[in-house]
Design an enzyme around this catalytic site. Structure first.
Site, PDB file in Angstrom:
ATOM      1  N   HIS A   1       0.806  -1.217   0.000  1.00 50.33           N
ATOM      2  CA  HIS A   1       0.000   0.000   0.000  1.00 50.33           C
ATOM      3  C   HIS A   1       0.844   1.275   0.000  1.00 50.33           C
ATOM      4  O   HIS A   1       2.054   1.229   0.232  1.00 50.33           O
ATOM      5  CB  HIS A   1      -0.938   0.022   1.213  1.00 50.33           C
ATOM      6  CG  HIS A   1      -0.228  -0.220   2.509  1.00 50.33           C
ATOM      7  ND1 HIS A   1      -0.210  -1.450   3.137  1.00 50.33           N
ATOM      8  CD2 HIS A   1       0.490   0.598   3.310  1.00 50.33           C
ATOM      9  CE1 HIS A   1       0.486  -1.381   4.254  1.00 50.33           C
ATOM     10  NE2 HIS A   1       0.906  -0.136   4.387  1.00 50.33           N
TER      11      HIS A   1
ATOM     12  N   LEU B   1       9.971  -6.281   3.340  1.00 50.47           N
ATOM     13  CA  LEU B   1       8.714  -6.196   2.607  1.00 50.47           C
ATOM     14  C   LEU B   1       7.568  -6.234   3.607  1.00 50.47           C
ATOM     15  O   LEU B   1       7.101  -7.303   4.007  1.00 50.47           O
ATOM     16  CB  LEU B   1       8.593  -7.350   1.607  1.00 50.47           C
ATOM     17  CG  LEU B   1       9.632  -7.398   0.486  1.00 50.47           C
ATOM     18  CD1 LEU B   1       9.379  -8.614  -0.399  1.00 50.47           C
ATOM     19  CD2 LEU B   1       9.603  -6.120  -0.343  1.00 50.47           C
ATOM     20  N   ASP B   2       7.129  -5.062   4.021  1.00 52.38           N
ATOM     21  CA  ASP B   2       6.075  -4.971   5.016  1.00 52.38           C
ATOM     22  C   ASP B   2       4.733  -5.346   4.388  1.00 52.38           C
ATOM     23  O   ASP B   2       4.400  -4.926   3.275  1.00 52.38           O
ATOM     24  CB  ASP B   2       6.003  -3.547   5.571  1.00 52.38           C
ATOM     25  CG  ASP B   2       4.968  -3.406   6.663  1.00 52.38           C
ATOM     26  OD1 ASP B   2       5.244  -3.819   7.793  1.00 52.38           O
ATOM     27  OD2 ASP B   2       3.866  -2.902   6.366  1.00 52.38           O
TER      28      ASP B   2
ATOM     29  N   GLU C   1       7.985  -9.725   5.564  1.00 50.67           N
ATOM     30  CA  GLU C   1       7.344  -9.665   6.876  1.00 50.67           C
ATOM     31  C   GLU C   1       5.953 -10.281   6.735  1.00 50.67           C
ATOM     32  O   GLU C   1       5.077  -9.709   6.094  1.00 50.67           O
ATOM     33  CB  GLU C   1       7.258  -8.210   7.346  1.00 50.67           C
ATOM     34  CG  GLU C   1       6.694  -8.053   8.750  1.00 50.67           C
ATOM     35  CD  GLU C   1       5.254  -7.541   8.761  1.00 50.67           C
ATOM     36  OE1 GLU C   1       4.715  -7.377   9.864  1.00 50.67           O
ATOM     37  OE2 GLU C   1       4.674  -7.336   7.685  1.00 50.67           O
TER      38      GLU C   1
ATOM     39  N   ASP D   1      -9.158 -14.633  20.833  1.00 46.52           N
ATOM     40  CA  ASP D   1      -8.939 -13.824  19.631  1.00 46.52           C
ATOM     41  C   ASP D   1      -7.811 -12.819  19.795  1.00 46.52           C
ATOM     42  O   ASP D   1      -7.826 -11.743  19.181  1.00 46.52           O
ATOM     43  CB  ASP D   1     -10.232 -13.091  19.261  1.00 46.52           C
ATOM     44  CG  ASP D   1     -10.652 -12.069  20.321  1.00 46.52           C
ATOM     45  OD1 ASP D   1     -10.098 -12.107  21.449  1.00 46.52           O
ATOM     46  OD2 ASP D   1     -11.528 -11.235  20.026  1.00 46.52           O
ATOM     47  N   VAL D   2      -6.811 -13.140  20.613  1.00 44.25           N
ATOM     48  CA  VAL D   2      -5.704 -12.208  20.842  1.00 44.25           C
ATOM     49  C   VAL D   2      -4.741 -12.253  19.656  1.00 44.25           C
ATOM     50  O   VAL D   2      -4.106 -13.272  19.397  1.00 44.25           O
ATOM     51  CB  VAL D   2      -4.954 -12.531  22.151  1.00 44.25           C
ATOM     52  CG1 VAL D   2      -3.763 -11.581  22.314  1.00 44.25           C
ATOM     53  CG2 VAL D   2      -5.896 -12.404  23.337  1.00 44.25           C
ATOM     54  N   HIS D   3      -4.650 -11.143  18.955  1.00 47.51           N
ATOM     55  CA  HIS D   3      -3.734 -11.035  17.822  1.00 47.51           C
ATOM     56  C   HIS D   3      -2.317 -10.729  18.315  1.00 47.51           C
ATOM     57  O   HIS D   3      -1.361 -11.426  17.976  1.00 47.51           O
ATOM     58  CB  HIS D   3      -4.223  -9.941  16.870  1.00 47.51           C
ATOM     59  CG  HIS D   3      -3.319  -9.669  15.709  1.00 47.51           C
ATOM     60  ND1 HIS D   3      -2.832 -10.664  14.901  1.00 47.51           N
ATOM     61  CD2 HIS D   3      -2.812  -8.500  15.227  1.00 47.51           C
ATOM     62  CE1 HIS D   3      -2.059 -10.131  13.959  1.00 47.51           C
ATOM     63  NE2 HIS D   3      -2.031  -8.827  14.140  1.00 47.51           N
ATOM     64  N   GLN D   4      -2.203  -9.696  19.150  1.00 48.32           N
ATOM     65  CA  GLN D   4      -0.902  -9.319  19.699  1.00 48.32           C
ATOM     66  C   GLN D   4      -1.067  -8.784  21.119  1.00 48.32           C
ATOM     67  O   GLN D   4      -2.098  -8.203  21.460  1.00 48.32           O
ATOM     68  CB  GLN D   4      -0.235  -8.237  18.829  1.00 48.32           C
ATOM     69  CG  GLN D   4       0.145  -8.723  17.439  1.00 48.32           C
ATOM     70  CD  GLN D   4       0.797  -7.625  16.606  1.00 48.32           C
ATOM     71  OE1 GLN D   4       0.675  -6.433  16.904  1.00 48.32           O
ATOM     72  NE2 GLN D   4       1.490  -8.014  15.551  1.00 48.32           N
TER      73      GLN D   4
ATOM     74  N   ARG E   1      -0.405   0.362  20.444  1.00 48.72           N
ATOM     75  CA  ARG E   1       0.984  -0.044  20.210  1.00 48.72           C
ATOM     76  C   ARG E   1       1.993   0.998  20.668  1.00 48.72           C
ATOM     77  O   ARG E   1       3.179   0.684  20.860  1.00 48.72           O
ATOM     78  CB  ARG E   1       1.195  -0.355  18.717  1.00 48.72           C
ATOM     79  CG  ARG E   1       0.454  -1.589  18.241  1.00 48.72           C
ATOM     80  CD  ARG E   1       0.567  -1.772  16.742  1.00 48.72           C
ATOM     81  NE  ARG E   1      -0.049  -0.645  16.030  1.00 48.72           N
ATOM     82  CZ  ARG E   1      -0.037  -0.517  14.702  1.00 48.72           C
ATOM     83  NH1 ARG E   1       0.565  -1.433  13.956  1.00 48.72           N
ATOM     84  NH2 ARG E   1      -0.616   0.524  14.127  1.00 48.72           N
TER      85      ARG E   1
END
Length: 489
Positions: free
Chosen positions: A88, A197-198, A239, A343-346, A400
């Site tokens: 993006h 490569l994000d 990534e 449902d913990v993503h991070q 974050r």
């Protein structure tokens, strides 16, 4: 050109002193023998959001950070890694602003994924969307074209609000491919050594799939871009936050990968005082990995740890971190949550805070990271054993930011006086300088409340022992005179 088997530092352009010039001064003065593997400078380009990850262009450095000359000055002493948000670009880029003005008549129109490129009539189908691994409620944003008044729906994988700041690129378009080539050409002119490569896992959009790491099409793109990068003498680091089997496929394909399994596994090991899962994992993992414990995002849980943990045990680890001040980000799509709703993503937390600001536990964690095969990357907050920055998270409304504290020069100098930081720097110097880390690695069988790891090359031998009951960390190595040296890390 090959990646150096030494420690790298991850930092924002403004997080260690305020700008790139000061960053270079700090690096040379205090960390010249620490980040010998290089510096990952998180996006220093003009950006309209997501702390640099919504870039307007890659041809310029944001003036508030400095110039390309400042990047080159850092590059005189350290290999530099930068991000390419290959999925993006900013809504406020000249490319998308021209599209917003002229619509399909814009010379840049084909850079973007208008929905008619995905659905024939350009109308999204809920049944297809339900299969996707979403990072926002719907994978598109709606915009009005200035000259025509026409409404356009454009694919946006990321971003908050109805109109995302991050507009997906159509990687099938020749215009996009040429733009990416131009970006790499510019990187090479400024001596960039590695490009991350994000969000590369999101570049393929294919109906009937998750639209995340779509095989085999993703490999066609990766084969193209690695050939392009290599033509400029640049290494690539994809990534991809995904279930471990996906990472291993990338490794088998010849790519460097991130070890996103290690951060949670080390945390679990130290919280639950058991090395069983860690040692099992370390005996069977690809070696061509970059290792992290912390970064500008959170500590990965789902989908990175899928099939490696059970949700009840994981929830207990998450709860411990929350008691220590963490928050969490969540998986949005029901299909990708655990059956019991986990449902913990991070986990959003500094790694030092996640370990209860316990110096010995923290040094044990870093010792594990530095002994694991791969290229160790240490985030700047982690290098200074930083605690959670609640104020920054609150002021920005971005969870974050709890692990994105901006250090003044005075704060850096005070942090360097702390014993835990000096202990960490000593560990890093050993990892950078001792030749056994270029040899053979093994996990030595031990009781579950202990960890024993070892490296061996010719007459150089180095071993790590951790007592998980006390977090006591002991390192033994053979010095240049053939004597065994032991020190309590």
């Amino acid at each position: 050109m090959s990646v150096k088997n030494k420690v790298q530092l991850i930092t924002y352009a403004d997080s260690l002193g305020g700008d790139l010039k000061t960053l270079n001064t700090i690096l040379v003065k205090y960390f010249s023998d620490i980040c010998e593997g290089g510096i990952h400078i998180l996006p220093p380009f003009p950006s309209s959001g997501d702390r640099g990850f919504a870039p307007l262009t890659y041809f310029e450095i944001d003036p508030k950070f400095g110039t390309w000359n400042d990047i080159e000055a850092i590059g005189e002493n350290f290999d530099i890694l930068v991000d390419l948000m290959v999925n993006h670009i900013s809504r406020q880029s000249i490319y998308f602003e021209d599209f917003l003005k002229k619509g399909r008549k814009s010379e840049y129109a084909d850079l973007f994924l208008t929905l008619d490129k995905v659905w024939k009539d350009g109308q999204p189908v809920e049944e297809d969307i339900e299969k996707m691994f979403l990072r926002r409620k719907v994978p598109y944003s709606v915009f009005n074209i200035e000259e025509t008044g026409k409404e356009e729906k454009v694919w946006t994988s990321f971003g908050k609000g109805q109109q995302s700041e991050q507009i997906d690129l159509d990687i099938k378009s020749q215009k996009t491919k040429q733009l990416i080539k131009d970006f790499f050409n510019n990187f090479s002119k400024h001596n960039i050594k590695i490009v991350r490569l994000d969000a590369v896992g999101y570049v393929i959009k294919k109906l009937g799939t998750s639209c995340f790491f779509v095989e085999p099409e993703i490999y066609d793109f990766l084969d193209w871009i690695i050939k392009l990068a290599n033509s400029f003498g640049i290494e690539l680091l994809p990534e991809v936050h995904s279930q471990y089997e996906t990472q291993y496929k990338l490794a088998e394909h010849g790519f460097w990968i991130y070890d996103f399994i290690l951060p949670y596994t080390v945390l679990d090991t130290l919280i639950n005082k058991s090395s069983e899962k860690l040692c099992k994992y370390l005996k069977d993992r690809p070696k061509n990995q970059f290792t992290t414990l912390d970064c500008h995002d959170g500590i990965p849980v789902k989908p990175d740890m899928d099939d490696l943990i059970d949700s009840k045990t994981a929830q207990k680890v998450v709860d411990v971190c929350i008691k220590r001040g963490a928050s969490v980000s969540h998986i949005l799509t029901d299909k990708y949550k655990d059956k019991d709703g986990f449902d913990v993503h991070q986990i959003l937390c500094s790694y030092y805070s996640a370990l209860g600001c316990d110096d010995d536990a923290y040094i044990a964690a870093r010792a594990i990271q530095l002994f694991v095969p791969g290229i160790p990357q240490i985030y700047y907050v982690g290098l200074l054993a930083g605690e959670n920055d609640y104020q920054q998270a609150k002021e920005t409304g971005e969870g974050r930011e709890i692990n994105r504290h901006n250090y003044t020069v005075d704060e850096i100098e005070k942090s360097l006086q702390r014993e835990v930081v000096q202990r960490l720097l000593k560990l890093i110097r050993l990892r950078n300088e001792y030749d056994a880390f270029n040899g053979d690695f093994k996990v030595i069988d031990s009781p579950n409340n202990e960890i024993k790891l070892a490296w061996d090359k010719d007459d150089k031998k180095c071993s790590l022992f951790i007592d998980l009951k006390t977090n006591k960390t002991i390192i033994n190595y053979i010095d240049d005179n053939g004597n065994t040296v032991q020190y309590l890390a």
